[in-house]
Structures are given as C-alpha cells and as structure tokens.
Design an enzyme around this catalytic site. Structure first.
Site, short mmCIF file in Angstrom:
data_model
loop_
_atom_site.label_atom_id
_atom_site.label_comp_id
_atom_site.label_asym_id
_atom_site.label_seq_id
_atom_site.Cartn_x
_atom_site.Cartn_y
_atom_site.Cartn_z
N THR A 195 39.05 43.51 34.87
CA THR A 195 38.14 43.18 33.77
C THR A 195 36.78 42.80 34.34
O THR A 195 36.72 42.17 35.42
CB THR A 195 38.75 42.01 32.96
OG1 THR A 195 40.09 42.37 32.58
CG2 THR A 195 37.95 41.71 31.70
N TYR B 129 48.98 35.82 44.36
CA TYR B 129 48.56 36.04 42.97
C TYR B 129 49.62 36.83 42.19
O TYR B 129 49.96 36.50 41.06
CB TYR B 129 47.22 36.78 43.00
CG TYR B 129 46.51 36.96 41.69
CD1 TYR B 129 45.68 35.96 41.18
CD2 TYR B 129 46.61 38.15 40.97
CE1 TYR B 129 44.99 36.14 39.99
CE2 TYR B 129 45.92 38.34 39.78
CZ TYR B 129 45.11 37.33 39.30
OH TYR B 129 44.42 37.52 38.12
N ALA C 91 43.59 29.59 32.85
CA ALA C 91 42.96 29.22 34.13
C ALA C 91 43.65 29.95 35.28
O ALA C 91 44.87 29.98 35.36
CB ALA C 91 43.06 27.71 34.33
N GLY D 247 35.29 30.64 32.04
CA GLY D 247 35.34 31.79 32.95
C GLY D 247 35.12 33.08 32.18
O GLY D 247 34.93 33.05 30.95
N GLY D 248 35.14 34.20 32.87
CA GLY D 248 34.85 35.49 32.23
C GLY D 248 35.72 35.76 31.02
O GLY D 248 35.23 35.96 29.90
N ILE D 249 37.04 35.73 31.21
CA ILE D 249 37.95 36.02 30.10
C ILE D 249 38.04 34.80 29.17
O ILE D 249 38.02 34.93 27.95
CB ILE D 249 39.33 36.45 30.63
CG1 ILE D 249 39.21 37.84 31.29
CG2 ILE D 249 40.37 36.46 29.53
CD1 ILE D 249 40.49 38.37 31.91
N ASP E 98 42.59 36.14 47.89
CA ASP E 98 43.17 37.39 48.39
C ASP E 98 43.15 37.44 49.92
O ASP E 98 42.18 37.04 50.57
CB ASP E 98 42.38 38.59 47.86
CG ASP E 98 42.51 38.77 46.35
OD1 ASP E 98 43.28 38.02 45.73
OD2 ASP E 98 41.84 39.67 45.81
N1 CAA Z 1 47.31 50.09 49.95
C1 CAA Z 1 47.60 50.36 51.24
N2 CAA Z 1 46.77 50.05 52.26
C2 CAA Z 1 45.62 49.44 51.95
C3 CAA Z 1 45.27 49.13 50.62
C4 CAA Z 1 46.16 49.50 49.61
N3 CAA Z 1 45.90 49.25 48.32
N4 CAA Z 1 44.07 48.53 50.64
C5 CAA Z 1 43.68 48.45 51.94
N5 CAA Z 1 44.61 49.01 52.72
C6 CAA Z 1 44.58 49.15 54.17
C7 CAA Z 1 43.16 49.51 54.64
O1 CAA Z 1 42.98 50.91 54.55
C8 CAA Z 1 43.17 48.98 56.07
O2 CAA Z 1 43.85 49.90 56.88
P1 CAA Z 1 43.39 50.12 58.41
O3 CAA Z 1 43.56 48.78 59.08
O4 CAA Z 1 44.34 51.15 58.90
O5 CAA Z 1 41.96 50.55 58.33
C9 CAA Z 1 44.04 47.72 55.98
O6 CAA Z 1 44.84 47.88 54.78
C10 CAA Z 1 43.22 46.46 55.85
O7 CAA Z 1 42.45 46.55 54.64
P2 CAA Z 1 41.10 45.80 54.44
O8 CAA Z 1 40.03 46.34 55.34
O9 CAA Z 1 40.79 45.85 52.98
O10 CAA Z 1 41.46 44.32 54.94
P3 CAA Z 1 40.59 43.07 54.76
O11 CAA Z 1 41.30 41.97 55.47
O12 CAA Z 1 39.17 43.31 55.06
O13 CAA Z 1 40.69 42.82 53.17
C11 CAA Z 1 41.68 42.26 51.10
C12 CAA Z 1 41.93 42.49 52.58
C13 CAA Z 1 40.65 41.14 50.89
C14 CAA Z 1 42.99 41.85 50.46
C15 CAA Z 1 41.15 43.56 50.50
O14 CAA Z 1 42.02 44.62 50.80
C16 CAA Z 1 41.01 43.49 48.98
O15 CAA Z 1 40.06 42.90 48.47
N6 CAA Z 1 41.93 44.13 48.26
C17 CAA Z 1 41.93 44.14 46.80
C18 CAA Z 1 42.70 42.99 46.26
C19 CAA Z 1 42.56 42.97 44.77
O16 CAA Z 1 42.80 43.97 44.09
N7 CAA Z 1 42.18 41.83 44.21
C20 CAA Z 1 41.99 41.74 42.81
C21 CAA Z 1 41.00 40.63 42.52
S1 CAA Z 1 40.61 40.54 40.81
C22 CAA Z 1 42.01 39.99 40.08
O17 CAA Z 1 42.96 39.61 40.69
C23 CAA Z 1 42.02 39.99 38.58
C24 CAA Z 1 43.20 40.72 38.06
O18 CAA Z 1 44.09 40.10 37.55
C25 CAA Z 1 43.21 42.18 38.11
#
Ligand code: CAA
Length: 246
Positions: free
Chosen positions: A186, A153, A89, A12-14, A94
């Site tokens: 990352t 997560y 791993a 994977g990436g990392i 999400d």
């Molecule tokens: N805080 C507060 N509210 C939030 C928010 C936040 N951080 N993010 C979104 N919202 C709100 C939105 O503004 C929206 O509000 P309204 O309904 O009033 O418009 C509501 O929550 C729904 O948000 P989404 O449109 O984003 O909902 P969705 O169902 O389409 O998507 C989600 C949900 C898939 C979880 C999406 O929000 C997302 O991808 N979030 C990021 C999650 C994330 O950071 N994942 C990291 C992946 S990489 C990883 O994990 C590696 C690592 O270790 C760092």
C-alpha cells in the site's frame, strides 16, 4: 449517540485513512498514538481538520500490557463501550533471517502480535455484553504468503489470523464479529521506505501493477464495521491487487 471506534496506529498511512473513513461514516474515533508522540498526533489532528467530537487523541503504548489494561479501563468509564476496534498498529524490521537479531524479532512480535492481546483483552468483554460489535485486525499479504526478509513480520501477521479465528468463535454468540483485512503493498511511508529496486520488483509481481491506496484499505474496514458486515466473522479479506490468491 455516535458509535465509538478505537484505532491503534491511527496517524500512520493506513491508520489515518481508516480514521477519516470512520469519521465520515459517523463514528467518534479514539485515535491512539505512541507514548511521547503527542505533538505529532496533534499536528495530524489539525491537518485533517477533525473536531474534538469526531476524534479523541489517546496515548497508548500497545506493547505495554499493564498500561493498556489501566488506560483502556479508564477510557471505558469515560466513553463507554467501544463498538469497533481496529488493531492497526504495526512496524517492520526487515532483514534476512541469517542476519536478524533478537531485537528485530521481539519488537515486531510485541508491536504487531502481542498488542492484540494488550488492546483487545480489556475491551472485549464489554463488547460481548453490548453485542453487535466489531474487531478488525489489519494483517498483511505477507502473513498469508510469507515474504523474503520478513520472518518476524510474516510470523506476527499470520499469528493475527489465528487469533482472529479463535476470538471470532468466542464472540459469535454475542454478535461480536472478528475479522482480518490483509492489505497488499500500500502507498504508505512504510512501503515507501523500501529500496526502490526492491519495491519496483514487487510492483512487477502485482497483477494490477500498482500499489493499493490507503483509502482502498479503509473502505474495506468501513464495510466490515458496517451493518452489512454483521454476519461475516472469522474471515480474512485480502485487498492486494491479486498479488496472492488464497
Ligand atoms: N526471493 C529470493 N531471493 C531474494 C529475494 C526474494 N524475494 N529478494 C532478494 N533475494 C536475494 C537477492 O537476490 C540477494 O541474492 P545474492 O546475494 O545472490 O545477490 C540476496 O537475496 C540478498 O538480498 P538483498 O540484497 O535484498 O539483501 P539485503 O540484506 O540488502 O536486504 C532485505 C534484505 C532488507 C530484507 C531486502 O531484501 C528487502 O527489503 N526485501 C523486501 C522485504 C519486504 O517486502 N518488505 C515489505 C515492507 S512493507 C510491508 O511489510 C507492508 C506490508 O504488509 C506489505
């Protein structure tokens, strides 16, 4: 004799960057790949131009307790004690909690947290017998701060930290250190699959205004694995561009 490192999720990436780093540091790397993904793992091996002396591809389903016990005890017979174990791993599924189904919860807990038991348990006693070994667990900034849309997560990644502190206490008298690296966002396929607007808003919150490179995470692993890390245990080292300071 080369020291032996085992890395889960190694292509994977990392994981790939960690494999390259430990190979460059002179380790023989056991690179685990998920059941059935041999061709993919072989393509990675060839692309990285590893030799069989440097890297051994090793099939392992980290969520399968019985398979891990059996396969890893065979590995110990063939290769000897693992000096450095990197539990890397991990997956994401999400979803906001209101919409999260039980599968998304369980898959993430199985792969990211229960795997620590499955993989570490068969390897830990020989490490303690040998002494001066390392367990390095790859958690996440989101295990420290919690992240919207990642209850599964964040729970698993926070659980890794508690596990590591407890195991550090058990390994200390044998000189076996157990530490956590908590990467921030990352530049990997996992992060690149996020919606661009969500990723942009996260990048904006990072004081350094950029993602980490996989090499920056791998270098932290290399440090903890080295002799320079011998007296560090039970710690969580953040590599997150200032996104969360704890
Ligand atoms: N805080 C507060 N509210 C939030 C928010 C936040 N951080 N993010 C979104 N919202 C709100 C939105 O503004 C929206 O509000 P309204 O309904 O009033 O418009 C509501 O929550 C729904 O948000 P989404 O449109 O984003 O909902 P969705 O169902 O389409 O998507 C989600 C949900 C898939 C979880 C999406 O929000 C997302 O991808 N979030 C990021 C999650 C994330 O950071 N994942 C990291 C992946 S990489 C990883 O994990 C590696 C690592 O270790 C760092």
């Amino acid at each position: 004799m080369k020291k032996l490192a085992l890395i889960t999720g190694s292509k994977g990436g990392i994981g790939s960057a960690i494999s390259s780093k430990l190979v460059a540091d002179g380790y023989r790397v056991i690179a685990t790949y998920f059941t059935g993904n041999y061709q993919c793992a072989l393509d990675w091996f060839n692309e990285k131009q590893f030799t069989e002396d440097q890297v051994r591809l090793f099939e392992l389903d980290v969520t399968n307790t019985a398979e891990c016990a059996l396969s890893l005890s065979k590995l110990l017979e063939e290769e000897g004690t693992v000096d450095v174990l990197v539990n890397n791993a991990g997956i994401t599924r999400d979803s906001v909690f209101k919409k999260m189904d039980a599968e998304a919860w369980k898959e993430v807990i199985e792969t990211n947290l229960n795997s620590l038991f499955n993989v570490t348990q068969p390897l830990f006693a020989p490490m303690c017998e040998k002494g001066n070994c390392r367990v390095i667990n790859i958690s996440s900034v989101n295990g420290l701060k919690g992240q919207f849309g990642q209850t599964n997560y964040s729970a698993a990644k926070a659980g890794m930290i508690g596990f590591s502190k407890a195991l550090a206490a058990e390994g200390a008298r044998s000189g076996v250190t157990v530490n956590v690296i908590a990467p921030g966002y990352t530049a990997t396929p996992m992060v690149e699959q996020m919606k661009p607007e969500v990723l942009d808003s996260i990048k904006n919150q990072i004081p350094m205004k950029r993602l980490a490179t996989p090499v920056e995470i791998a270098d932290a692993v290399g440090f903890l694995a080295s002799e320079s890390g011998a007296y560090i245990t039970g710690e969580t080292l953040s590599v997150n561009g200032g996104l969360y300071m704890h």
